[in-house]
Design an enzyme around this catalytic site. Structure first.
Site, PDB file in Angstrom:
ATOM      1  CB  SER A  42      -0.888   0.018   1.244  1.00 32.69           C
ATOM      2  OG  SER A  42      -1.671  -1.143   1.281  1.00 32.69           O
ATOM      3  CG  HIS A  43       0.924   5.897  -1.567  1.00 30.46           C
ATOM      4  ND1 HIS A  43       2.108   5.843  -2.264  1.00 30.46           N
ATOM      5  CD2 HIS A  43       0.707   7.219  -1.312  1.00 30.46           C
ATOM      6  CE1 HIS A  43       2.582   7.071  -2.429  1.00 30.46           C
ATOM      7  NE2 HIS A  43       1.751   7.922  -1.862  1.00 30.46           N
ATOM      8  CG  HIS A 257       6.592  16.992  -0.761  1.00 32.69           C
ATOM      9  ND1 HIS A 257       7.917  17.317  -0.905  1.00 32.69           N
ATOM     10  CD2 HIS A 257       6.487  16.378   0.440  1.00 32.69           C
ATOM     11  CE1 HIS A 257       8.581  16.905   0.176  1.00 32.69           C
ATOM     12  NE2 HIS A 257       7.740  16.342   1.002  1.00 32.69           N
ATOM     13  NE  ARG A 273      12.213  20.602   1.842  1.00 36.31           N
ATOM     14  CZ  ARG A 273      10.954  20.760   2.211  1.00 36.31           C
ATOM     15  NH1 ARG A 273      10.572  21.865   2.795  1.00 36.31           N
ATOM     16  NH2 ARG A 273      10.071  19.817   1.995  1.00 36.31           N
TER      17      ARG A 273
END
Lengths: 656, 244
Positions: A42-43, A257, A273
């Site tokens: 799944s994502h 994003h 970051r």
């Protein structure tokens, strides 16, 4: 007609769906999970950087607590979130992470003593406390006051999903793989499961259930370039929409994003970051401090993405055959750090770009990433319109993210919502009998059978792949990071035309079993409807809030727009959804609207804001002895399942 | 990245067991190469423009979910992150991963296999108190190095490359395979899992388990995540040999 009965049907096998299934199983209810794919694929697995929970064990997280997490989340949402839900979430997130630790997630841990980190481009030595050694550590992320994002290297979603699926396997929860829910079954305003197509045999089965939970993730694939997995097509949202009863919330709230690689759009985590990586322009110049002197690269995602676009529009982008991009520089973090804490990023750079990010800059550009909108639910996770229908995770507009989600708050939402909504699903299963007539089930089954037969017998018509590509292009070009009335009106008109064309899809491969073209033909008309909800909602919302940025209406307008968009699609023959609005009540807010502390502050104030601020001061004055828990109870009393009500312990602070 | 356009020749295994009378065969498709093209991009182009019936599995298309393992020019690998530019002669032959039930064309049922594997090795923390943990209190501490080591082994994406590259598995249909050993090694390392060596022996202490491995190490050679299969299998074998 094949029918399978269960108590709790969960559509979607990612983190949120599995956690809801675990909750219903723990409470003794028969549970089935449906998934397009094996659950571990799944994502959720793609979440790299981490999960926000205010444990405050790492030295840079010291002093963190639920209140600060709450404030960051509300500011991040640009005051568009449901503050009750944000409260439930921040109070439960530490519990969720600790439970996952017990279930096997190998969270990265605090190491007592000195360590070098990069902050604001400089190497700094920080000293972790020895008493915190071995507790779960955290890293910095955008839009947060403290280092709050807990992680396992940059494979956080992967380890969480594996632990969760393993837990489900341990409990013997059946996961029916390669199954697609294509319609919800409902009668008299109550949902009773779904009509489900087997992606191998093509067979249709009615899964009839007391409670149905949609946890199918976001709708990123409405856009041509997205960080999302190819399965994130929003079909769970679409079948809810097609009931004509359930409402979708804030569909126009779509996050971009800042750092996906160019051109393929694969994500490099915000952890890049957070750990000290910088954004550079074509001259190698670090531009973010000029725009955001305080938070710099670590303002919220919507702000950083807009600043990047702004900077590229000034001609400062790096030209390439795929259009302009900027650079993400993580070389300053050093090999050791990258190979340990950003190794997925390193692999992605090596395989897809042929570069070593230890030595070279990464080409990045803001890219569609997250769907704040989704199936509108109450705080319990249940649809306020269609009884028995629940939703959790990215598929839902439970609404803790409002118009912009903070990094690290999405995997956190999946498990926290899974826990909380899972309890309410179980409550629903115990309070409600399964009371649906067979003829209703049969009627839904026949309807879906007919749609498929129509597709299989039509000789000439539209190509579903082409329709999808056209839709994705419209969304990219006209419903993107910066929006304006003219483009949005065009998008709406063009999507209307596509919607008509989608009624005449014909297949080249006319078999009913395993058939990717048929899958596409079933999904594309649904996706076009969702795209229309996004575009139309964006057109009507004449203000800028969070990720919804209107060039023609640049101010956040609390006076007229402090409200949630609700969308229904009542008439299948219509080209447009019906849109209504739900006011956010300033007088009930724990944190009345204010400045985010980053981005541009040009807010048109709501008349209640000052009143509420005064009221809060009054409440504080009349309760001088109240601690932060009592104060929260006075300002924002929330409903939460009994088992999650306790206070959270922190190192050096106890339960205070 | 080369700017020259060239035409790639894909030879692809085609067979749909759902379709009556269908026979396995190889079919050739031509695709004009684009810069940065991966097998994921090429296969989708073939599906959209040439043959909409072709079956394959992609989910993340970023090399992290493990869906798309297939045999590319004789080698099992993740198709999504394989650049076509890697193949100098422009000839790319695609076969489904052997060792798994075929769904159709390049799609195999790894999910079913992996669920059985997980059940067999009981792929979860064995601690009767895990469900009673008081999550309001500080979590149990863990040595930071141990946490990092567990993550190293947990990076497996269940893609199945190790299974398809395993000669022992060809000879022993019930052989657990490297994916199962790696999972067990991960739990054996985890202080939260209270299983004893004897209990692990019950799972892998035979020829379908760790003693059956012929140490040909196709698993090590083809693991897309570079997991340390060789050392972990050796470690488990030593550990199990000491049990009885």
């Amino acid at each position: 007609m094949k029918v399978i009965y269960t108590d709790s049907l969960v559509i979607g096998g990612g983190l949120a769906g599995l956690r809801v299934a675990i909750a219903s199983m723990q409470r003794g209810f028969d549970t089935i999970v449906l998934s397009l794919i094996p659950a571990k694929r799944s994502h959720s697995a793609a979440a790299q950087g981490g999960m926000q929970a205010s444990l405050g064990a790492c030295i840079k997280g010291e002093g963190d607590d639920e209140d600060i997490h709450f404030s960051d989340t509300v500011k991040g949402s640009d005051w568009g979130c449901d503050q009750d839900v944000a409260r439930m979430f921040v109070n439960t997130s530490p519990k969720a992470i600790r439970q996952l630790a017990a279930w096997g997630v190998p969270w990265s841990r605090v190491r007592g003593g000195d360590r070098d980190v990069i902050i604001n481009g400089e190497k700094v030595t920080i000293t972790e406390k020895n008493e915190a050694h071995g507790l779960i550590t955290s890293r910095d992320f955008g839009g947060t006051k403290k280092w709050r994002t807990c992680f396992t290297s940059d494979g956080t979603g992967h380890t969480m999903l594996y632990a969760m699926d393993n837990k489900a396997i341990q409990m013997g929860i059946p996961i029916h793989e390669r199954k697609e829910a294509i319609a919800l079954i409902h009668e008299d305003g109550v949902c009773y499961g779904a009509i489900v197509r087997d992606l191998i045999t093509g067979e249709l089965t009615a899964y009839v259930a007391k409670a149905t939970t949609i946890a199918t993730g976001g709708y990123g694939r409405l856009y041509a370039v997205t960080t999302n997995a190819v399965i994130s097509e929003g079909i769970g949202n679409a079948i809810a929409l097609e009931t004509g009863i359930a409402t979708l919330g804030n569909m126009e709230a779509v996050q971009f994003h800042p750092t996906a690689i160019v051109p393929v759009g694969i994500l490099t985590t915000e952890g890049c970051r957070g750990d000290g990586g910088l954004l550079l322009d074509k001259d190698g110049y670090r531009f973010m401090p000029d725009y955001e002197p305080d938070k710099k690269e670590l303002a919220s995602r919507d702000v950083v993405s807009r600043r990047m676009t702004e900077h590229m529009r000034k001609g400062k982008g790096v030209p390439s055959r795929y259009g302009d991009h900027l650079w993400l520089d993580i070389t300053l973090l050093g090999r050791k750090h990258i190979e340990k804490n950003l190794r997925e990023v390193k692999e992605i750079c090596e395989y897809f770009l042929g570069i070593d990010p230890v030595e070279e800059y990464i080409p990045v550009r803001p890219t569609q990433h997250y769907s704040m909108g989704g199936i509108r639910t109450k705080a319990t996770g249940e649809s306020p319109a269609l009884k028995g229908l629940f939703s959790a995770g990215e598929a839902a507009c439970w609404d803790m993210h409002g118009f912009n989600r903070l990094g690290g708050n999405s995997v956190a939402e999946t498990v926290v919502a899974g826990m909380i909504v899972g309890e309410y699903v179980a409550d629903y299963c115990s309070a409600n009998p399964l009371n649906v007539s067979t003829s209703t089930i049969q009627q839904f089954m026949k309807q879906e059978e007919k749609k498929i037969t129509d597709l299989l017998v039509r000789d000439f018509g539209e190509n579903p792949f082409q329709l999808k590509a056209e839709m994705q292009k419209i969304m990219m070009d006209k419903v993107g990071i910066f929006r304006n009335g003219e483009d949005l009106e065009q998008a709406v008109e063009e999507l209307k035309v596509l919607s008509q064309r989608a009624k005449k899809i014909a297949l080249r491969n006319r078999i009913s079993s395993s058939n990717p073209e048929l899958v596409e033909a079933i999904r594309v008309p649904k996706m076009i409807k969702l795209a229309q909800c996004v575009a139309y909602g964006a057109m009507l919302r004449t203000e800028s809030r969070g990720a919804h940025a209107r060039e023609d209406y640049p101010e956040r307008n609390d006076r007229d727009w402090l409200k949630r968009t609700l969308t229904t699609w009542k008439d299948d023959f219509s080209d447009l959804p019906e849109v209504t609005y739900e006011d956010l009540d300033v007088m009930k807010m724990e944190m009345p609207p204010g400045s985010r502390g980053y981005g541009v502050d040009n807010t048109v104030q709501h008349p209640d804001t000052v009143r509420r601020e005064q009221e809060i001061q009054e409440i504080k004055k009349t309760n001088p002895g109240a601690d932060r828990y009592e104060l929260q109870e006075l300002l924002n009393p929330i409903l939460i399942p009994e088992k999650f009500k306790g206070k959270n312990e922190r190192i050096g602070r106890g339960f205070k | 990245m080369s700017d020259q356009e060239r035409v790639l020749k894909f030879q692809i295994f085609r067979y749909n067991p759902q379709k009556k009378g269908d026979k396995p065969r190889m079919v050739t498709y031509e695709v004009t190469e684009a810069p940065g093209m991966t097998i994921f991009i090429a296969l989708n182009e073939i599906r959209e423009q040439q043959d909409p019936s072709i079956q394959f599995d992609f989910v993340c298309r970023a090399g992290i979910c493990g869906s798309c393992a297939m045999v590319v020019n004789g080698q099992p690998t993740l198709a999504c992150r394989t650049l076509t530019s890697k193949y100098e002669d422009g000839q790319i032959k695609l076969l489904p991963l052997p060792g798994f039930e075929l769904i159709g064309d390049l799609s195999v049922n790894t999910g079913k296999f992996m669920r059985v594997m997980s059940e067999r090795v009981e792929s979860w923390i064995h601690d009767k108190y895990a469900d009673e943990v008081n999550f309001e209190k500080l979590e149990e501490r863990m040595d930071p190095d141990v946490a990092d080591e567990i993550y190293e082994l947990e990076r497996c994406v269940e893609c199945g490359c190790c299974v398809s590259a395993c000669a022992t598995k060809r000879m022993r249909p019930d052989f657990l395979s490297a994916v199962g050993f790696m999972r067990l090694a991960r739990y054996a390392l985890d202080p939260r899992d209270k299983r004893s060596d004897e209990e692990f022996y019950e799972i892998i202490g035979d020829d379908d388990g760790v003693f059956g491995c012929m140490t040909l190490l196709g698993c090590e050679d083809y693991c897309p995540k570079d997991l340390p299969h060789q050392t972990r299998i050796a470690y488990l074998r030593r550990k199990m040999a000491l049990v009885r």
